[in-house]
Design a protein around this motif. Structure first.
Motif, mmCIF file in Angstrom:
data_model
loop_
_atom_site.group_PDB
_atom_site.id
_atom_site.type_symbol
_atom_site.label_atom_id
_atom_site.label_comp_id
_atom_site.label_asym_id
_atom_site.label_seq_id
_atom_site.Cartn_x
_atom_site.Cartn_y
_atom_site.Cartn_z
ATOM 1 N N ALA A 148 0.098 -2.455 -1.258
ATOM 2 C CA ALA A 148 -0.386 -1.779 -0.068
ATOM 3 C C ALA A 148 -0.219 -2.490 1.201
ATOM 4 N N THR A 158 -2.197 6.143 0.471
ATOM 5 C CA THR A 158 -1.597 5.599 -0.904
ATOM 6 C C THR A 158 -2.095 6.689 -1.834
ATOM 7 N N SER A 163 -5.842 8.506 1.392
ATOM 8 C CA SER A 163 -5.676 8.622 -0.005
ATOM 9 C C SER A 163 -5.476 9.694 -0.894
ATOM 10 N N ASP A 207 -6.319 -0.501 -2.426
ATOM 11 C CA ASP A 207 -5.367 0.023 -1.255
ATOM 12 C C ASP A 207 -6.121 0.176 0.216
#
Ligand SMILES: Nc1ncnc2c1ncn2[C@@H]1O[C@H](COP(=O)(O)OP(=O)(O)OP(=O)(O)O)[C@@H](O)[C@H]1O
Ligand SMILES: Cc1ncc(CO)c(N)n1
Length: 273
Positions: free
Chosen positions: A216, A9, A37, A24
């Motif tokens: 997500a 993400t 991330s 997410d």
């Protein structure tokens, strides 16, 4: 053991844990996907709204992307809050180096109504980021901005989904009906077929981060190799369960409950056509 699937993400943060990067990563974890991330902006927000925002320097965003691209497999990507045009230009450049399905949640305002992206960013997103997406997931106000169309009915939602595919070259568009009245229905147009996914509307104000969780989840299922219509069906089931068991936390719009799907295992809670 099945090979591990890795989802990335690229988004802003929510220290209160309901939206953004935090939502997410919880979603990826719950769906048994290895979560990674890249933080674009640190957002001081909670269930009542946004207090302040600190954008990451471009060089820092680039380094975060590079360390992942150079070292880790990426089976799916989602983007959420990307606050400015320069950030988007960088992300477009980096996406060219990755071969994975790309889910774009065109985040513009938080559930509280606070703006999360500037004007130049909105326009750039529409022109340059949209055509790269496997699926874009606007809510109704976002779809109205992206298409310039007014959306008040289910027919309007279908029209907007088709417009995004035909005019902007996205592979598929999923228009979310969370902001309409009646059942919570979403329409997916993939260039060939129109799919609909409907659930009962749950009577709750606790919808902070629903869009983040949904996109997500779609990325997680695409990363596992599900075809898009099935990935959306599974993700809609996940987000509906998460809203139905959402938490009464905070003074504003409370967060969804990412564990809830475990209690719904095997139950049909959405209608697909
Ligand atoms: N009250 C509700 N009951 C059931 N489903 C809902 C409800 N509100 C939203 N949804 C569903 O949740 C998903 C997310 O949609 P929504 O329109 O809320 O996204 P969003 O506005 O982008 O979210 P966010 O609040 O994170 O910005 C969609 O599948 C939508 O149909
Ligand atoms: C960082 C971030 N992304 C997205 C949303 C939309 O819910 C939010 N509130 N915060």
């Amino acid at each position: 053991m099945k090979p591990i699937r890795c989802a990335l993400t690229i988004a802003g943060t929510d220290p209160s844990g309901g939206a953004g990067i935090q939502a997410d990563l919880k979603t990826f974890q719950e769906l048994k996907t290895y979560g990674m991330s890249v933080i674009t902006s640190v957002v001081a927000q909670n269930t009542t709204g946004v207090r302040s925002v600190e954008h990451m320097p471009l060089s820092m965003i680039e380094d975060q992307l590079d360390v992942i691209i150079e070292d880790m497999p990426i089976h799916a990507i989602k983007t959420g809050m990307i606050a400015s045009k320069p950030m988007m230009e960088l992300i477009v450049k980096k996406l060219e180096q990755v071969d994975a399905p790309y889910v774009m949640d065109p985040v513009m305002v938080a559930t509280s109504g606070d703006s999360l992206i500037d004007e130049a960013g909105r326009n750039y997103l529409r022109q340059y980021l949209l055509p790269l997406t496997t699926v874009v997931t606007p809510n109704i106000p976002e779809a109205e901005f992206l298409t310039g169309l007014s959306i008040t009915t289910e027919e309007d939602m279908k029209g907007a989904a088709k417009y995004l595919v035909q005019e902007y070259g996205v592979d598929a568009a999923l228009i979310k009906g969370g902001h309409l009245k009646g059942q919570a229905i979403d329409f997916l147009y993939d260039g060939n077929n129109m799919h609909s996914y409907a659930s009962e509307r749950i009577d709750t104000q606790n919808t902070h981060g629903t869009g983040c969780t949904y996109s997500a989840a779609i990325a997680a299922y695409l990363g596992k190799g599900y075809p898009l219509p099935e990935a959306v069906k599974q993700a809609k089931t996940f987000v509906t369960a998460a809203i139905s068991k959402s938490f009464e936390l905070g003074e504003g719009n409370g967060p969804t409950n990412h564990w809830a799907i475990r209690e719904n295992e095997g139950k049909e809670i959405i209608h697909e056509s």
